[in-house]
Design an enzyme around this catalytic site. Structure first.
Site, PDB file in Angstrom:
ATOM      1  N   THR A 285       2.621 -11.709  -1.768  1.00  0.00           N
ATOM      2  CA  THR A 285       2.577 -11.337  -0.357  1.00  0.00           C
ATOM      3  C   THR A 285       1.224 -10.764   0.028  1.00  0.00           C
ATOM      4  O   THR A 285       0.952 -10.585   1.194  1.00  0.00           O
ATOM      5  CB  THR A 285       3.647 -10.287  -0.027  1.00  0.00           C
ATOM      6  OG1 THR A 285       3.478  -9.195  -0.918  1.00  0.00           O
ATOM      7  CG2 THR A 285       5.029 -10.862  -0.196  1.00  0.00           C
TER       8      THR A 285
ATOM      9  N   GLU B  85      22.246  10.074 -18.842  1.00  0.00           N
ATOM     10  CA  GLU B  85      22.711   9.293 -19.983  1.00  0.00           C
ATOM     11  C   GLU B  85      21.943   7.986 -20.116  1.00  0.00           C
ATOM     12  O   GLU B  85      21.729   7.497 -21.216  1.00  0.00           O
ATOM     13  CB  GLU B  85      24.197   8.969 -19.823  1.00  0.00           C
ATOM     14  CG  GLU B  85      25.089   9.885 -20.607  1.00  0.00           C
ATOM     15  CD  GLU B  85      26.544   9.566 -20.391  1.00  0.00           C
ATOM     16  OE1 GLU B  85      27.005   8.561 -20.942  1.00  0.00           O
ATOM     17  OE2 GLU B  85      27.208  10.306 -19.663  1.00  0.00           O
TER      18      GLU B  85
ATOM     19  N   GLY C  89       0.811  -1.207   0.000  1.00  0.00           N
ATOM     20  CA  GLY C  89       0.000   0.000   0.000  1.00  0.00           C
ATOM     21  C   GLY C  89       0.846   1.259   0.000  1.00  0.00           C
ATOM     22  O   GLY C  89       0.603   2.194  -0.752  1.00  0.00           O
TER      23      GLY C  89
END
Length: 450
Positions: free
Chosen positions: A179, A254, A144
């Site tokens: 998870t 770059e 979250g």
């Protein structure tokens, strides 16, 4: 100076951050209390490491970093850990209640209360820089805080520091290991804002890194510490050219110039080689050609997708240690002749190389062996679309039934945001498809090489 500010958001961002700062300190010889015996110039100085550390009058080196979480436990570990004296207490920002795996809580209700404080701290760090180059943002999009507060901070940074580049190191949900149940929602909502507000995003995925730990380091049950130490080597290799002087230096901007052909196509794969354990390294010395080849192995990729299923648009190879340009050119030449590594037809050269003479440092008691040379590859490949299509599929399954949506709406989100974000990702998948499409060439010749 070209300073970089690191922003670590949520549990994943902070724990990866811990591993990175631990490694930076070892690389520069900075002690856990911020003192640096090797540094002769007191005060700022022009030393290359000052891009990442600011120096106080008392000779203490303080990371240019902010750690943010909506709940205190993870940051409290930093506050009490080995490196507690390294950070200024104001750099560690924690709230009282967490985002509960809910993007809307991280982005709207709870994140909103803490975001101004974060921006204030970032402003202080930025004022302390002479030529701020950009931000490195570490977060995971499955939870979250990382997803919600992460996107909110990125959106606000775009407003306050429009032209500064933002590099994201983003942990994406893995195909098998999950998870939380609402990962697909959080990821899609968060990617929607990553698309707009980061310049380059490097995708990491726990499952892929678990597999590397198991396969290459023989760790049967890798912990997050094992994973983060591997990730920190990648991040250290990327930023080495900012922190040390080398033969071919690569700047953060770059990366952008060389890796991003179109603004939306900025999600990168990373790989690192050699990943070998100490007992193996004792018996083999790896040449530049060998480590370059293994960086291109699908098994070395830190996100679960197979680059053989797509085409490369550009690659950035960052070598460090005992490497000379001649060897690099030879290794890259060999890669180009390999039929298995395909480039899109509109980008024939596709390689950007950087060399840094500082050999890779290892954390004492860590899993990686001390080696003479290493390479980190960041590549822009059309196969990244696999990561998104996987998440989108899971999103669709849940959203078709509007499962769990009420938790988000209850925190002030509108259902329209779900479909808007999902459409944006569908467009992204389409973009990748078009970029990889040949100019009139047929695609049948891919079967026989593998």
């Amino acid at each position: 100076m070209r300073e970089c500010i690191s922003i670590h958001i949520g549990q994943a961002g902070i724990q990866v951050g811990n591993a990175c700062w631990e490694l930076y300190c070892l690389e520069h010889g900075i002690q856990p209390d911020g003192q640096m015996p090797g540094d002769k110039t007191v005060g700022g100085g022009d030393d290359a490491f000052n891009t990442f550390f600011s120096e106080t009058g008392a000779g203490k080196h303080v990371p240019r970093a902010v750690f943010v979480d909506l709940e205190p436990t993870v940051i409290d570990e930093v506050r009490t850990g080995t490196y507690r004296q390294l950070f200024h207490p104001e750099q560690l920002i924690s709230g009282k209640e967490d985002a509960a795996n809910n993007f809307a809580r991280g982005h709207y209700t709870i994140g909103k209360e803490i975001v101004d404080l974060c921006l204030d701290r970032i402003r202080k760090l930025a004022d302390n820089c002479t030529g701020l180059q950009g931000f490195l943002v570490f977060n995971a999009v499955g939870g979250g805080t990382g997803s919600g507060l992460g996107s909110l901070l990125l959106e606000r940074l775009s407003v306050d520091y429009g032209k500064k580049s933002k590099l994201g190191f983003t942990v994406y949900p893995s195909p098998q290991v999950s998870t939380s149940v609402v990962e697909p929602y959080n990821s899609v909502l968060s990617t929607h804002s990553l698309l707009e507000h980061t310049d380059v995003s490097i995708l990491l995925d726990n499952e892929a890194i678990y597999d590397i730990c198991r396969r290459s380091l023989n760790i049967e049950r890798p912990t997050y510490t094992n994973l983060n130490r591997l990730v920190s080597q990648v991040i250290s290799s990327l930023t080495a050219s900012l922190r040390f002087d080398g033969a071919l230096n690569v700047d953060v901007t770059e990366f952008q110039t060389n890796l991003v052909p179109y603004p939306r196509i900025h999600f990168m794969l990373s790989s690192y080689a050699p990943v070998i354990s100490a007992e193996k390294a004792f018996h083999e010395q790896l040449s530049v050609a060998e480590i370059t080849n293994s960086a291109f192995e699908p098994a070395s990729m830190m996100a679960k997708c197979d680059p053989r299923h797509g085409k490369y648009m550009a690659c950035c190879l960052m070598y460090r240690g005992d490497v000379v340009p001649k060897d690099v050119n030879a290794a890259v030449g060999t890669i180009k002749t390999k039929r298995t590594i395909q480039f899109v037809d509109w980008c024939p050269t596709g390689f950007k190389c950087g060399i840094n003479y500082q050999p890779p440092t290892v954390v004492p008691g860590g899993d990686l062996a001390k080696v003479q040379r290493a390479v980190c590859m960041i590549s822009n490949s059309t196969s990244v679309a696999e990561v998104f299509s996987r998440i989108d599929h899971k999103f669709d399954l849940m959203y078709a039934k509007r499962a769990f949506v009420h938790w988000y709406v209850g925190e002030g989100m509108e259902e329209g945001e779900f479909s808007e974000a999902r459409e944006d990702l569908a467009a992204l998948e389409k973009d990748y498809e078009e970029v990889g499409a040949e100019g009139g060439d047929d695609e049948d010749d891919e079967g026989e090489e593998y």
